[in-house]
Design a protein around this motif. Structure first.
Motif, PDB file in Angstrom:
ATOM      1  N   GLU A   1       0.842  -1.192   0.000  1.00 20.12           N
ATOM      2  CA  GLU A   1       0.000   0.000   0.000  1.00 20.12           C
ATOM      3  C   GLU A   1       0.883   1.250   0.000  1.00 20.12           C
ATOM      4  O   GLU A   1       1.971   1.248   0.571  1.00 20.12           O
ATOM      5  CB  GLU A   1      -0.875   0.043   1.263  1.00 20.12           C
ATOM      6  CG  GLU A   1      -2.012  -0.940   1.283  1.00 20.12           C
ATOM      7  CD  GLU A   1      -2.836  -0.808   2.557  1.00 20.12           C
ATOM      8  OE1 GLU A   1      -3.896  -1.421   2.629  1.00 20.12           O
ATOM      9  OE2 GLU A   1      -2.404  -0.091   3.483  1.00 20.12           O
ATOM     10  N   THR A   2       0.359   2.299  -0.603  1.00 16.67           N
ATOM     11  CA  THR A   2       1.028   3.597  -0.503  1.00 16.67           C
ATOM     12  C   THR A   2       0.040   4.578   0.120  1.00 16.67           C
ATOM     13  O   THR A   2      -1.169   4.340   0.113  1.00 16.67           O
ATOM     14  CB  THR A   2       1.458   4.123  -1.880  1.00 16.67           C
ATOM     15  OG1 THR A   2       0.303   4.212  -2.729  1.00 16.67           O
ATOM     16  CG2 THR A   2       2.478   3.199  -2.513  1.00 16.67           C
ATOM     17  N   ARG A   3       0.564   5.663   0.675  1.00 20.11           N
ATOM     18  CA  ARG A   3      -0.300   6.679   1.282  1.00 20.11           C
ATOM     19  C   ARG A   3      -0.008   8.021   0.651  1.00 20.11           C
ATOM     20  O   ARG A   3       1.151   8.362   0.399  1.00 20.11           O
ATOM     21  CB  ARG A   3      -0.095   6.737   2.799  1.00 20.11           C
ATOM     22  CG  ARG A   3      -0.625   5.496   3.510  1.00 20.11           C
ATOM     23  CD  ARG A   3      -0.651   5.661   5.016  1.00 20.11           C
ATOM     24  NE  ARG A   3      -1.118   4.447   5.656  1.00 20.11           N
ATOM     25  CZ  ARG A   3      -2.401   4.169   5.905  1.00 20.11           C
ATOM     26  NH1 ARG A   3      -3.335   5.043   5.569  1.00 20.11           N
ATOM     27  NH2 ARG A   3      -2.747   3.046   6.498  1.00 20.11           N
ATOM     28  N   ASP A   4      -1.088   8.797   0.409  1.00 18.72           N
ATOM     29  CA  ASP A   4      -0.911  10.113  -0.200  1.00 18.72           C
ATOM     30  C   ASP A   4      -0.579  11.142   0.880  1.00 18.72           C
ATOM     31  O   ASP A   4      -0.416  10.805   2.060  1.00 18.72           O
ATOM     32  CB  ASP A   4      -2.158  10.510  -1.011  1.00 18.72           C
ATOM     33  CG  ASP A   4      -3.396  10.684  -0.136  1.00 18.72           C
ATOM     34  OD1 ASP A   4      -3.252  10.814   1.102  1.00 18.72           O
ATOM     35  OD2 ASP A   4      -4.502  10.706  -0.693  1.00 18.72           O
ATOM     36  N   ALA A   5      -0.488  12.403   0.470  1.00 19.38           N
ATOM     37  CA  ALA A   5      -0.041  13.457   1.387  1.00 19.38           C
ATOM     38  C   ALA A   5      -1.022  13.704   2.522  1.00 19.38           C
ATOM     39  O   ALA A   5      -0.673  14.325   3.524  1.00 19.38           O
ATOM     40  CB  ALA A   5       0.190  14.746   0.610  1.00 19.38           C
ATOM     41  N   ASN A   6      -2.264  13.226   2.390  1.00 22.61           N
ATOM     42  CA  ASN A   6      -3.228  13.356   3.475  1.00 22.61           C
ATOM     43  C   ASN A   6      -3.305  12.086   4.323  1.00 22.61           C
ATOM     44  O   ASN A   6      -4.161  11.987   5.207  1.00 22.61           O
ATOM     45  CB  ASN A   6      -4.616  13.684   2.914  1.00 22.61           C
ATOM     46  CG  ASN A   6      -4.677  15.091   2.352  1.00 22.61           C
ATOM     47  OD1 ASN A   6      -4.111  16.018   2.935  1.00 22.61           O
ATOM     48  ND2 ASN A   6      -5.341  15.260   1.223  1.00 22.61           N
TER      49      ASN A   6
ATOM     50  N   PRO B   1      -5.756   8.696   8.491  1.00 24.67           N
ATOM     51  CA  PRO B   1      -7.135   8.547   8.963  1.00 24.67           C
ATOM     52  C   PRO B   1      -7.295   7.205   9.669  1.00 24.67           C
ATOM     53  O   PRO B   1      -6.701   6.207   9.261  1.00 24.67           O
ATOM     54  CB  PRO B   1      -7.962   8.620   7.673  1.00 24.67           C
ATOM     55  CG  PRO B   1      -7.023   8.243   6.594  1.00 24.67           C
ATOM     56  CD  PRO B   1      -5.658   8.682   7.022  1.00 24.67           C
ATOM     57  N   ALA B   2      -8.101   7.198  10.716  1.00 30.61           N
ATOM     58  CA  ALA B   2      -8.253   5.974  11.499  1.00 30.61           C
ATOM     59  C   ALA B   2      -9.144   4.953  10.802  1.00 30.61           C
ATOM     60  O   ALA B   2      -9.123   3.780  11.159  1.00 30.61           O
ATOM     61  CB  ALA B   2      -8.837   6.302  12.871  1.00 30.61           C
ATOM     62  N   ASN B   3      -9.904   5.399   9.818  1.00 33.18           N
ATOM     63  CA  ASN B   3     -10.943   4.523   9.268  1.00 33.18           C
ATOM     64  C   ASN B   3     -10.805   4.321   7.767  1.00 33.18           C
ATOM     65  O   ASN B   3     -11.795   4.137   7.080  1.00 33.18           O
ATOM     66  CB  ASN B   3     -12.321   5.104   9.569  1.00 33.18           C
ATOM     67  CG  ASN B   3     -12.484   6.506   9.012  1.00 33.18           C
ATOM     68  OD1 ASN B   3     -11.506   7.142   8.651  1.00 33.18           O
ATOM     69  ND2 ASN B   3     -13.708   6.983   8.944  1.00 33.18           N
ATOM     70  N   ASP B   4      -9.600   4.362   7.244  1.00 31.29           N
ATOM     71  CA  ASP B   4      -9.439   4.228   5.800  1.00 31.29           C
ATOM     72  C   ASP B   4      -8.329   3.248   5.487  1.00 31.29           C
ATOM     73  O   ASP B   4      -7.261   3.285   6.079  1.00 31.29           O
ATOM     74  CB  ASP B   4      -9.082   5.576   5.169  1.00 31.29           C
ATOM     75  CG  ASP B   4      -8.709   5.425   3.708  1.00 31.29           C
ATOM     76  OD1 ASP B   4      -9.644   5.318   2.898  1.00 31.29           O
ATOM     77  OD2 ASP B   4      -7.513   5.378   3.398  1.00 31.29           O
ATOM     78  N   SER B   5      -8.600   2.356   4.538  1.00 33.43           N
ATOM     79  CA  SER B   5      -7.551   1.449   4.083  1.00 33.43           C
ATOM     80  C   SER B   5      -7.687   1.169   2.602  1.00 33.43           C
ATOM     81  O   SER B   5      -6.990   0.307   2.081  1.00 33.43           O
ATOM     82  CB  SER B   5      -7.611   0.141   4.863  1.00 33.43           C
ATOM     83  OG  SER B   5      -8.822  -0.516   4.583  1.00 33.43           O
ATOM     84  N   ASP B   6      -8.623   1.859   1.922  1.00 27.05           N
ATOM     85  CA  ASP B   6      -8.845   1.652   0.495  1.00 27.05           C
ATOM     86  C   ASP B   6      -9.130   0.181   0.190  1.00 27.05           C
ATOM     87  O   ASP B   6      -8.717  -0.347  -0.841  1.00 27.05           O
ATOM     88  CB  ASP B   6      -7.626   2.143  -0.316  1.00 27.05           C
ATOM     89  CG  ASP B   6      -7.913   2.155  -1.820  1.00 27.05           C
ATOM     90  OD1 ASP B   6      -9.061   2.442  -2.187  1.00 27.05           O
ATOM     91  OD2 ASP B   6      -6.993   1.876  -2.594  1.00 27.05           O
ATOM     92  N   GLY B   7      -9.807  -0.478   1.084  1.00 29.07           N
ATOM     93  CA  GLY B   7     -10.137  -1.878   0.859  1.00 29.07           C
ATOM     94  C   GLY B   7      -9.000  -2.834   1.158  1.00 29.07           C
ATOM     95  O   GLY B   7      -9.162  -4.043   1.081  1.00 29.07           O
ATOM     96  N   GLY B   8      -7.849  -2.301   1.504  1.00 28.44           N
ATOM     97  CA  GLY B   8      -6.699  -3.156   1.809  1.00 28.44           C
ATOM     98  C   GLY B   8      -6.685  -3.543   3.272  1.00 28.44           C
ATOM     99  O   GLY B   8      -7.708  -3.535   3.954  1.00 28.44           O
ATOM    100  N   ASP B   9      -5.509  -3.876   3.755  1.00 27.16           N
ATOM    101  CA  ASP B   9      -5.397  -4.341   5.133  1.00 27.16           C
ATOM    102  C   ASP B   9      -5.270  -3.215   6.142  1.00 27.16           C
ATOM    103  O   ASP B   9      -5.358  -3.451   7.341  1.00 27.16           O
ATOM    104  CB  ASP B   9      -4.185  -5.260   5.258  1.00 27.16           C
ATOM    105  CG  ASP B   9      -4.427  -6.578   4.550  1.00 27.16           C
ATOM    106  OD1 ASP B   9      -5.522  -7.134   4.743  1.00 27.16           O
ATOM    107  OD2 ASP B   9      -3.552  -7.032   3.823  1.00 27.16           O
TER     108      ASP B   9
END
Lengths: 120, 187
Positions: A17-22, B30-38
């Motif tokens: 997984e990657t994470r954006d600036a937010n 964010p505490a509640n986001d994973s884009d459907g991943g783990d």
């Protein structure tokens, strides 16, 4: 020598997984590969005890493989867990690999406990 | 985009610009986001943000007609809202980030950043130590809640045009006792 009753099963493996600036995550690209595993069997009560509390009420299956072709989530490398796609029979669906137990005695094999992926 | 996400992003932007450090993308998530991943957790120290509730009315919304009533007059609904955003800090150092932000929250530069993001941030209570013993060690975790005020503006709606009514009181010297009204309605 291999485990009896193996058949091709689709393994979906995701890149990190990657994470954006937010701070929002973007799932990595997936690659589907055919692996050999025993047909899915229902997870037993003891198998379910291996799972985190919130995962025990989902549909769970177990698969046996000859080699370590499946992986669970790895926090150190930030690699997500594999998914297993069961095409047909009563277990048809997509499952996430939650736990793997390696057995070395007599006939080395791996047992993977998988739970159904939520539609979200 | 949802309002919960907008508030989190606005707060994170203000927070990251205020605390003196170089931020990695997964230092505040964010505490509640994973884009459907783990939703793999980063290594501490890191922060999580969660908009616990939002869209709480402050006062009564008002209808604001446009200044131009001659052409195509329009109307909007404008209101003030508040919300609660909870930030959890994992690791000692992350708690220091919260303390640093709290110590700067009223500075002009920080207020300017809030204005740019369209929010006002107020602390709610103090920094709570929620550290606890897990099976394999101790999790160092702190929590700070913030109230975030913001403004909402509705879509523009066409306003019903007012009738133009003119009323004249006339006086005719020939009939000095009569003061007839002359009413004109401009459609």
């Amino acid at each position: 020598m291999s485990t009896l009753g193996q058949e091709p099963v689709t393994r979906r493996r995701y890149a990190a997984e990657t994470r954006d600036a937010n701070g929002y995550a973007t799932r990595g690209a997936s690659t589907d590969t055919a692996i050999m595993a025993t047909g899915p069997q229902p997870a037993t009560g003891r198998d379910l005890q291996l799972l985190p509390e919130g995962e025990r009420v989902k549909t769970a299956i177990k698969l046996y493989t000859d080699s370590a072709v499946l992986r669970t989530v790895d926090r150190a490398t930030k690699l997500p867990a594999d998914e297993v796609i069961v095409a047909s029979d009563q277990f048809a669906g997509t499952y996430k690999v939650m736990a793997i137990q390696g057995q070395r005695a007599i006939l080395p094999h791996y047992k993977a406990i998988c739970v159904e992926v939520d539609e979200s | 985009m949802t309002i919960d996400r907008d508030l989190y992003v606005a707060f994170r932007t203000v927070f990251a610009a205020t605390v003196s450090r170089t931020w990695a993308n997964d230092d505040f998530i964010p505490a509640n986001d994973s884009d459907g991943g783990d939703g793999i957790k980063p290594d501490p120290p890191y922060l999580t943000g969660l908009t616990v509730n939002s869209d709480i009315s402050v006062g009564i919304d008002e209808r604001q007609p446009s200044a131009d009533i001659s052409g195509n007059p329009t109307e909007i609904q404008v209101g003030q809202r508040t919300s609660l955003l909870s930030v959890n800090a994992f690791g000692f150092q992350a708690a220091d980030w919260l303390a640093e932000f709290n110590s700067k929250i009223q500075l002009p530069a920080v207020e300017a950043r809030m204005t740019t993001q369209g929010i006002t941030v107020r602390r709610l209570g103090g920094l709570r130590n929620l550290s606890t013993r897990l099976d394999t060690g101790i999790e160092h975790r702190y929590q700070q809640d913030y109230e975030i005020d913001y403004r909402v503006v509705s879509d523009t709606e066409t306003q019903v045009e007012l009738l133009h009514v003119q009323q004249n009181l006339e006086h005719d010297p020939a009939t000095p006792d009569a003061w007839p009204y002359q009413v004109t309605v401009d459609l």
